[in-house]
Write a protein that holds these residues in place. Structure first.
Motif, PDB file in Angstrom:
ATOM      1  N   ALA A 172       0.828  -1.201   0.000  1.00  0.00           N
ATOM      2  CA  ALA A 172       0.000   0.000   0.000  1.00  0.00           C
ATOM      3  C   ALA A 172       0.864   1.253   0.000  1.00  0.00           C
ATOM      4  N   GLN A 173       1.959   1.217   0.730  1.00  0.00           N
ATOM      5  CA  GLN A 173       2.863   2.370   0.760  1.00  0.00           C
ATOM      6  C   GLN A 173       3.528   2.568  -0.593  1.00  0.00           C
ATOM      7  N   ARG A 174       3.863   1.476  -1.275  1.00  0.00           N
ATOM      8  CA  ARG A 174       4.484   1.595  -2.603  1.00  0.00           C
ATOM      9  C   ARG A 174       3.490   2.154  -3.621  1.00  0.00           C
ATOM     10  N   ARG A 175       2.218   1.749  -3.523  1.00  0.00           N
ATOM     11  CA  ARG A 175       1.213   2.273  -4.444  1.00  0.00           C
ATOM     12  C   ARG A 175       1.037   3.771  -4.270  1.00  0.00           C
ATOM     13  N   GLN A 176       1.200   4.229  -3.040  1.00  0.00           N
ATOM     14  CA  GLN A 176       1.086   5.655  -2.771  1.00  0.00           C
ATOM     15  C   GLN A 176       2.360   6.408  -3.127  1.00  0.00           C
ATOM     16  N   LYS A 177       3.395   5.647  -3.515  1.00  0.00           N
ATOM     17  CA  LYS A 177       4.688   6.209  -3.918  1.00  0.00           C
ATOM     18  C   LYS A 177       5.295   7.074  -2.828  1.00  0.00           C
ATOM     19  N   GLN A 178       5.057   6.710  -1.614  1.00  0.00           N
ATOM     20  CA  GLN A 178       5.670   7.414  -0.494  1.00  0.00           C
ATOM     21  C   GLN A 178       5.701   6.507   0.722  1.00  0.00           C
ATOM     22  N   LYS A 179       6.664   6.691   1.559  1.00  0.00           N
ATOM     23  CA  LYS A 179       6.768   5.924   2.781  1.00  0.00           C
ATOM     24  C   LYS A 179       6.003   6.632   3.899  1.00  0.00           C
ATOM     25  N   GLN A 180       5.441   5.841   4.772  1.00  0.00           N
ATOM     26  CA  GLN A 180       4.720   6.403   5.904  1.00  0.00           C
ATOM     27  C   GLN A 180       5.711   7.000   6.895  1.00  0.00           C
ATOM     28  N   ALA A 181       5.660   8.315   7.028  1.00  0.00           N
ATOM     29  CA  ALA A 181       6.574   9.002   7.942  1.00  0.00           C
ATOM     30  C   ALA A 181       5.987   8.932   9.350  1.00  0.00           C
ATOM     31  N   LEU A 182       6.438   7.961  10.113  1.00  0.00           N
ATOM     32  CA  LEU A 182       5.928   7.770  11.464  1.00  0.00           C
ATOM     33  C   LEU A 182       6.897   8.363  12.478  1.00  0.00           C
ATOM     34  N   THR A 183       6.362   9.131  13.392  1.00  0.00           N
ATOM     35  CA  THR A 183       7.162   9.745  14.442  1.00  0.00           C
ATOM     36  C   THR A 183       7.203   8.824  15.656  1.00  0.00           C
ATOM     37  N   PRO A 184       8.142   9.074  16.575  1.00  0.00           N
ATOM     38  CA  PRO A 184       8.136   8.295  17.824  1.00  0.00           C
ATOM     39  C   PRO A 184       6.805   8.379  18.558  1.00  0.00           C
ATOM     40  N   ALA A 185       6.159   9.546  18.493  1.00  0.00           N
ATOM     41  CA  ALA A 185       4.846   9.687  19.138  1.00  0.00           C
ATOM     42  C   ALA A 185       3.813   8.786  18.476  1.00  0.00           C
ATOM     43  N   ASP A 186       3.874   8.667  17.138  1.00  0.00           N
ATOM     44  CA  ASP A 186       2.960   7.774  16.429  1.00  0.00           C
ATOM     45  C   ASP A 186       3.136   6.335  16.897  1.00  0.00           C
ATOM     46  N   HIS A 187       4.408   5.908  17.016  1.00  0.00           N
ATOM     47  CA  HIS A 187       4.673   4.541  17.472  1.00  0.00           C
ATOM     48  C   HIS A 187       4.180   4.334  18.901  1.00  0.00           C
ATOM     49  N   LEU A 188       4.299   5.351  19.731  1.00  0.00           N
ATOM     50  CA  LEU A 188       3.830   5.243  21.104  1.00  0.00           C
ATOM     51  C   LEU A 188       2.319   5.054  21.133  1.00  0.00           C
ATOM     52  N   TRP A 189       1.588   5.853  20.333  1.00  0.00           N
ATOM     53  CA  TRP A 189       0.133   5.728  20.303  1.00  0.00           C
ATOM     54  C   TRP A 189      -0.297   4.379  19.728  1.00  0.00           C
ATOM     55  N   MET A 190       0.414   3.894  18.717  1.00  0.00           N
ATOM     56  CA  MET A 190       0.069   2.584  18.155  1.00  0.00           C
ATOM     57  C   MET A 190       0.383   1.470  19.147  1.00  0.00           C
ATOM     58  N   ALA A 191       1.433   1.654  19.938  1.00  0.00           N
ATOM     59  CA  ALA A 191       1.750   0.675  20.973  1.00  0.00           C
ATOM     60  C   ALA A 191       0.657   0.650  22.040  1.00  0.00           C
ATOM     61  N   VAL A 192       0.138   1.836  22.393  1.00  0.00           N
ATOM     62  CA  VAL A 192      -0.953   1.910  23.360  1.00  0.00           C
ATOM     63  C   VAL A 192      -2.194   1.228  22.798  1.00  0.00           C
ATOM     64  N   GLN A 193      -2.482   1.488  21.516  1.00  0.00           N
ATOM     65  CA  GLN A 193      -3.614   0.821  20.878  1.00  0.00           C
ATOM     66  C   GLN A 193      -3.450  -0.689  20.906  1.00  0.00           C
ATOM     67  N   GLY A 194      -2.252  -1.171  20.594  1.00  0.00           N
ATOM     68  CA  GLY A 194      -1.998  -2.604  20.592  1.00  0.00           C
ATOM     69  C   GLY A 194      -2.097  -3.213  21.976  1.00  0.00           C
ATOM     70  N   ALA A 195      -1.571  -2.493  22.981  1.00  0.00           N
ATOM     71  CA  ALA A 195      -1.625  -3.007  24.351  1.00  0.00           C
ATOM     72  C   ALA A 195      -3.064  -3.136  24.834  1.00  0.00           C
ATOM     73  N   LEU A 196      -3.905  -2.155  24.454  1.00  0.00           N
ATOM     74  CA  LEU A 196      -5.292  -2.169  24.903  1.00  0.00           C
ATOM     75  C   LEU A 196      -6.128  -3.215  24.168  1.00  0.00           C
ATOM     76  N   VAL A 197      -6.040  -3.216  22.825  1.00  0.00           N
ATOM     77  CA  VAL A 197      -6.919  -4.075  22.024  1.00  0.00           C
ATOM     78  C   VAL A 197      -6.396  -5.498  21.928  1.00  0.00           C
ATOM     79  N   PHE A 198      -5.103  -5.646  21.616  1.00  0.00           N
ATOM     80  CA  PHE A 198      -4.553  -6.968  21.323  1.00  0.00           C
ATOM     81  C   PHE A 198      -3.784  -7.585  22.496  1.00  0.00           C
ATOM     82  N   GLY A 199      -3.792  -6.894  23.616  1.00  0.00           N
ATOM     83  CA  GLY A 199      -3.091  -7.410  24.784  1.00  0.00           C
ATOM     84  C   GLY A 199      -3.990  -7.515  25.992  1.00  0.00           C
ATOM     85  N   VAL A 200      -4.096  -6.430  26.730  1.00  0.00           N
ATOM     86  CA  VAL A 200      -4.811  -6.422  28.004  1.00  0.00           C
ATOM     87  C   VAL A 200      -6.269  -6.840  27.844  1.00  0.00           C
ATOM     88  N   SER A 201      -6.960  -6.295  26.835  1.00  0.00           N
ATOM     89  CA  SER A 201      -8.375  -6.589  26.661  1.00  0.00           C
ATOM     90  C   SER A 201      -8.618  -8.077  26.439  1.00  0.00           C
TER      91      SER A 201
END
Length: 316
Positions: free
Chosen positions: A67-96
């Motif tokens: 999907a990133q190649r089709r968009q001809k650009q890489k997803q520019a993820l910041t450390p804050a983005d990774h932190l929020w995605m980690a929180v999402q993963g911990a809540l949905v795919f872990g603790v819950s």
């Protein structure tokens, strides 16, 4: 949660993609109620959860990169983005999931299904609390219809519920699990508003959640064992590929477009699929109450799929 992000859009009417996603998510998760029983055995629950979501993230990885190649650009993820995605993963795919299984060990599947339907109302409340979405009366009314419909399916299970401490504790665990899952939905809405595509957020969140559970499983049990039997392997493949990779990607994309309250209504439809499977494989008997439950659920479904009212549109 909303700091630094653009104002939250109101939920949009359901399009063809949302209807397709709605159907596939309902079928995928509905089938998992039966298939997940093949995961119980010599492998601890937390270990199986870790395997499921790490494999799910691995299956999603090539699609995310494509999907990133089709968009001809890489997803520019910041450390804050990774932190929020980690929180999402911990809540949905872990603790819950972990808390959820602790409660499922005690309660009947029917009561759990009734309780899980509450995520529709909880999502609507959390959307209003965190993102200032206006309440839609028909959404809450549809959720109530759905909850009563599912309750009719399992009226005998509800009547046999005993007010003992163990059962009460299990109910609290399931409710806590549902609330954590709803918070994870809110984090996903935040990530979507920050410009993170649903596929990217789901892939990383699933990887972070699976990794968290893997570490917890090893610390708790001192080992990471595996069941090499065919039922365990095939059920793991289904849960990872269909019930996790496909279903969660479609689900998170859907709630980003139509809102978490409408998207979570799949939790009300899933028991219908689960009961149909149970009819063929677990000798479930249909009754007048079951058919009445279907009528209420379908009525709520028509309301939930309807376009927003003119008043709601004007609020935007």
């Amino acid at each position: 949660m909303t700091s630094g992000a653009r104002p939250a859009p109101l939920p949009m009417p359901m399009g063809r993609l949302d209807l397709l996603s709605y159907t596939l998510v309902t079928l995928g998760w509905g089938g998992s109620w039966y298939i997940i029983t093949y995961q119980f055995g010599e492998v601890p629950t937390e270990t199986s959860i870790a395997y499921r979501f790490l494999l799910g993230a691995l299956l999603l990885l090539p699609f995310m990169l494509a999907a990133q190649r089709r968009q001809k650009q890489k997803q520019a993820l910041t450390p804050a983005d990774h932190l929020w995605m980690a929180v999402q993963g911990a809540l949905v795919f872990g603790v819950s999931y972990w808390i959820f299984y602790l409660g499922v060990d005690v309660l009947t599947s029917g009561l759990v299904a009734v309780l899980f339907c509450l995520i529709t109302i909880i999502n609507a409340c959390n959307q209003s609390l965190f993102f200032k979405f206006p309440f839609e009366g028909k959404v809450l009314f549809a959720a109530v219809l759905g909850i009563f419909g599912v309750a009719l399916f399992f009226v005998q299970d509800l009547q046999s519920l005993q007010n003992d401490p163990e059962t009460f504790r299990a109910i609290l665990l399931v409710l806590l699990s549902i609330y954590f899952a709803s918070l994870g939905n809110m984090i996903h809405l935040r990530n979507n508003r920050a410009g993170i595509p649903a596929l990217t957020a789901t892939t990383y969140a699933m990887a972070y959640g699976g990794a968290l559970m893997l570490v917890y499983a090893y610390v708790k049990n001192g080992e990471l064992n595996f069941d090499a039997t065919m039922p365990y392997i095939l059920s793991m493949l289904y849960l990872s590929a269909i019930a996790s990779s496909l279903a969660f990607t479609l689900y998170f994309g859907m709630i980003a477009r139509i809102g978490a309250a409408r998207g979570a209504y799949v939790a009300v439809l899933i028991p219908i699929v689960a009961l149909t499977i149970s009819y063929f494989f677990e000798d479930f008997k249909w009754s007048i109450e079951a058919f009445a439950g279907i009528a209420l659920i379908l009525a709520g479904n028509l309301l939930i799929l309807a376009k927003p009212s003119k008043r709601t549109k004007q609020a935007q």
